[in-house]
Design a protein around this motif. Sequence first.
Motif, short mmCIF file in Angstrom:
data_model
loop_
_atom_site.label_atom_id
_atom_site.label_comp_id
_atom_site.label_asym_id
_atom_site.label_seq_id
_atom_site.Cartn_x
_atom_site.Cartn_y
_atom_site.Cartn_z
N THR A 66 50.92 74.09 -10.80
CA THR A 66 52.02 74.85 -11.37
C THR A 66 53.34 74.26 -10.90
OG1 THR A 66 50.63 76.84 -11.26
CG2 THR A 66 52.97 77.18 -11.67
N VAL A 67 54.31 74.17 -11.81
CA VAL A 67 55.64 73.67 -11.48
C VAL A 67 56.67 74.77 -11.72
CG1 VAL A 67 55.23 71.21 -11.87
CG2 VAL A 67 55.79 72.68 -13.82
N ASN A 68 57.74 74.76 -10.92
CA ASN A 68 58.80 75.73 -11.19
C ASN A 68 59.83 75.09 -12.11
OD1 ASN A 68 60.12 74.05 -9.28
ND2 ASN A 68 61.28 75.75 -8.44
N THR A 69 60.33 75.88 -13.04
CA THR A 69 61.20 75.37 -14.11
C THR A 69 62.57 76.05 -14.10
OG1 THR A 69 60.23 76.94 -15.68
CG2 THR A 69 59.27 74.73 -15.59
N VAL A 70 63.02 76.48 -12.93
CA VAL A 70 64.30 77.18 -12.83
C VAL A 70 65.47 76.21 -13.00
CG1 VAL A 70 63.35 78.98 -11.36
CG2 VAL A 70 64.32 76.92 -10.31
N SER A 71 66.60 76.76 -13.39
CA SER A 71 67.81 75.94 -13.49
C SER A 71 68.53 75.85 -12.15
CB SER A 71 68.77 76.49 -14.55
OG SER A 71 69.12 77.84 -14.24
N ARG A 72 68.35 76.87 -11.30
CA ARG A 72 68.92 76.88 -9.96
C ARG A 72 67.90 77.49 -9.02
NH1 ARG A 72 73.04 74.36 -7.31
NH2 ARG A 72 74.12 74.46 -9.33
#
Length: 265
Positions: free
Chosen positions: A56-62
């Motif tokens: 799983t990867v995190n896809t947040v902008s910040r």
Amino acid sequence: MQMPMMNTYFISHGSPTLAIEDLPARHFLLNWDKVLQQKPKAILVISGHWDTSVPTVNTVSRNSTIYDFYGFPQEMYELQYNAPGAPDLAKRVKELLINSGFKTVKEDAKRGLDHGAWVPLSLMYPNADIPVCQLSVQSKQSGEHHYKMGQALAPLKSEGVLIMGSGSATHNLRALAFNGKGPASWAQAFDNWLTESLVNGRHDEVNHFEEKAPCARMAHPYPDHFFPLHVALGAAGERAKAELIHNSWSHGTLSYSSYAFSTVQ
């Protein structure tokens, strides 16, 4: 335009208080620019503190700062490392893994950085100005599984991405010896085996450390903090050259051994 190929790294992050304690490992990370002069375009961190059933990867902008620890000094909960997210890198990681045979790769649009990621990064890159993507481990899988994950991610080395595994060379929190004067014999034996195996290119033994390493179950009752090493190693390639770039100890059993892996053409 292809960038110079970057080394991959495994960092032993030890206790969260590495962020504030006067430890040799902390000073090592504060001088990270002596290890890696090239500033990464983005950073992919594989942390032992994010354990999921599938990659799983995190896809947040910040990125937010996750305080995934309890009972520590208040100072720890006031630290922040809100580096930019790297959603494009996350998509690229997902693409590479799926194209290499990993059937399911998930995205997490909310998760920030756990302390396995932000504690070392706050020392290495204190300006928090480099985009960071985090990739999970799967503790119910094997070292070979994570090594193959790393192999799939190898192209990132030529795309300006720093691939960094963050865990611990030894990690048995129930065996910490707060009054220990030196490394416990079992911890030293595992640590010595690990360095010797890596330096001599015995990747298969490292991938099957449970059967090959001395005191493996004592050094890693759970493998979550060791699997980030396999990802970094796999990304460097089958003929990777390993270098021990730091070694120190705390609490008698906690090794801060950290490694650089360079690709041999």
